[in-house]
Design a protein around this motif. Structure first.
Motif, mmCIF file in Angstrom:
data_model
loop_
_atom_site.group_PDB
_atom_site.id
_atom_site.type_symbol
_atom_site.label_atom_id
_atom_site.label_comp_id
_atom_site.label_asym_id
_atom_site.label_seq_id
_atom_site.Cartn_x
_atom_site.Cartn_y
_atom_site.Cartn_z
ATOM 1 N N PHE A 13 0.896 -1.166 0.000
ATOM 2 C CA PHE A 13 0.000 0.000 0.000
ATOM 3 C C PHE A 13 0.926 1.206 0.000
ATOM 4 O O PHE A 13 1.525 1.516 1.026
ATOM 5 N N PHE A 16 4.307 1.051 1.891
ATOM 6 C CA PHE A 16 4.187 0.062 2.970
ATOM 7 C C PHE A 16 3.941 -1.337 2.399
ATOM 8 O O PHE A 16 3.052 -1.534 1.574
ATOM 9 N N ALA A 18 2.481 -4.697 2.970
ATOM 10 C CA ALA A 18 1.545 -5.374 3.885
ATOM 11 C C ALA A 18 1.710 -6.888 3.833
ATOM 12 O O ALA A 18 1.498 -7.574 4.826
ATOM 13 N N ALA A 38 -2.293 -7.673 15.733
ATOM 14 C CA ALA A 38 -2.996 -6.630 14.961
ATOM 15 C C ALA A 38 -2.038 -6.041 13.930
ATOM 16 O O ALA A 38 -0.866 -5.804 14.223
ATOM 17 N N GLY A 41 -1.269 -8.398 8.764
ATOM 18 C CA GLY A 41 -1.535 -8.635 7.336
ATOM 19 C C GLY A 41 -2.557 -9.741 7.106
ATOM 20 O O GLY A 41 -2.760 -10.178 5.968
ATOM 21 N N THR A 44 -5.539 -8.636 4.894
ATOM 22 C CA THR A 44 -5.040 -8.390 3.535
ATOM 23 C C THR A 44 -4.843 -9.719 2.804
ATOM 24 O O THR A 44 -5.172 -9.856 1.619
ATOM 25 N N GLU A 161 -12.150 -13.163 11.872
ATOM 26 C CA GLU A 161 -12.505 -12.972 13.286
ATOM 27 C C GLU A 161 -14.017 -13.039 13.476
ATOM 28 O O GLU A 161 -14.593 -12.124 14.078
ATOM 29 N N HIS A 194 -6.731 -13.320 16.101
ATOM 30 C CA HIS A 194 -5.545 -12.967 16.889
ATOM 31 C C HIS A 194 -5.680 -13.558 18.291
ATOM 32 O O HIS A 194 -4.978 -13.177 19.206
#
Ligand code: ATP
Length: 368
Positions: A13, A16, A18, A38, A41, A44, A161, A194
């Motif tokens: 991005f 950056f 990812a 968190a 990636g 993504t 999640e 996570h």
């Protein structure tokens, strides 16, 4: 059903990165968990499989077929998010039926009826099909959202999640339900979380991702007992693994590791192969990992044990975590909730050297 391959996937991005050269093979019908902190990636990566994110480099394959240029709507992936986004004015039946009524599927009423009831039965919501979403609990709503995905018989199920927002008790319940349901899904599942407990209780295999890179892929046993580095060891396990400094000492042909306190020598087990691994590593400074559930303590003075003081004691549900301070290092241990304990009182700790995991103190990589 589908085997999913990600080959050298890089997604940026702007400046950056990812996803950084990600390689993964997800087996047909596998429940595959993407687990990481968190911003690692995970989403993504899921969106890359769905076709919602286009990678700058690399290939996405379903059953050996390159999918990069295939539109998301033609990939036959089903996504379930934390936010279940049901149609509020439609019944559970119509919510589940909605994908089959779309122009892409256009099924006849009899097929739709059969499919909606099949799915509602798997999810144990067949008694709720006439209700509106506002008449459902959060757990039931989540099941309807899963049902809406399931009804399409997707190649792959992408779950981001999906139960993170439920309260602890319901989450626990949904976790076991999801696992149970998996056999009826008849579909490959990629599940993002996570939450360590979710990762180990659901995943046939778990990929640990950090800063856009896949750090390790393995079964729950592999990532728990042979974490490839300290990052994985710390992430997999609750309460967190203890990492303490250690140094190899050889005296009279015998091998010891000096831990936590100067002169506190623990003989290394002779038959476990660890001595050879440590010697072969060419390194003499380590971090030793001890799982809190393996560390033993007593309040009776005992020679040969590490002496420390009670630093904290906190309940975590049906058990408690006792933290001892030894010199300037801390050790987490599992204790019963009703333990009679005072802060700063003396505590004597036994480290189970045979269960220690050794890491290179400089690189943090696993040694043995
Ligand atoms: P979380 O658990 O917090 O949802 P995650 O592991 O799913 O995190 P991603 O959502 O995949 O992480 O994000 C990975 C990184 O990429 C983050 O640093 C995020 O800020 C960045 N990122 C994601 N989408 C975009 C975007 N559209 N534009 C710019 N940066 C993005």
């Amino acid at each position: 059903m589908a085997k999913i391959e990600l080959l050298n996937i890089t997604k940026r991005f702007g400046k950056f990165t990812a996803l950084d050269n990600v390689n993964l093979e997800i087996k047909d019908n596998e429940f595959f968990v993407l687990f990481g902190p968190a911003g690692a990636g995970k989403t993504t990566l899921l969106n890359t499989v769905a076709g919602l994110v286009m990678p700058e480099e690399g290939l996405v394959k379903f059953n050996g077929e390159i999918m990069n240029k295939v539109d998301p709507s033609h990939r036959n992936v089903a996504m379930v998010f934390e936010n279940y986004a049901l149609y509020p004015n439609l019944t559970v039946y119509e919510n589940i039926a909605s994908p089959l009524r779309s122009p892409l599927y256009k099924k006849d009423d009899a097929t739709i009826d059969k499919e909606v009831h099949r799915v509602a039965k798997i999810l144990r919501i067949d008694h709720l099909v006439e209700r509106l979403p506002s008449q459902l609990s959060n757990g039931q709503k989540q099941r309807v959202a899963i049902g809406r995905a399931l009804v399409r018989n997707p190649n792959v199920f992408l779950m981001d999640e999906p139960i993170a927002h439920l309260d602890a008790k319901l989450r626990h319940h949904m976790r076991s339900e999801l696992k149970e349901m998996q056999s009826s899904f008849n579909s490959t599942v990629i599940y993002v979380t996570h939450d360590f407990l979710e990762a180990v209780s659901l995943g046939d295999r778990i990929a640990i991702i950090n800063e856009g890179k896949i750090v390790q892929v393995g079964t729950r046993e592999e990532v728990y007992y042979t974490p490839c580095n300290e990052f994985v060891a710390t992430l997999v396990g609750e309460p967190e693994i203890n990492l303490v400094d250690g140094r190899l000492v050889v005296d009279n042909g015998k091998y010891y590791v000096e831990v936590m306190q100067k002169g506190y020598l623990m003989p290394l087990p002779e038959n476990s192969g660890i001595i050879k691994k440590l010697v072969d590593s060419g390194i003499t400074e380590y971090h030793l990992g001890f799982r809190p559930n393996n560390v033993k303590y007593t309040f009776q003075k005992q020679d040969g044990l590490l002496r420390g003081t009670v630093y904290s004691f906190e309940s975590i549900g049906n058990k408690a975590v006792l933290i001892a301070k030894i010199g300037d290092q801390f050790l987490r241990m599992i204790a019963p909730n009703d333990l009679q304990v005072k802060l700063d009182q003396d505590v004597y700790v036994e480290l189970p050297i045979s269960k220690a995991t050794f890491f290179n103190a400089q690189t943090t990589q696993f040694i043995g």
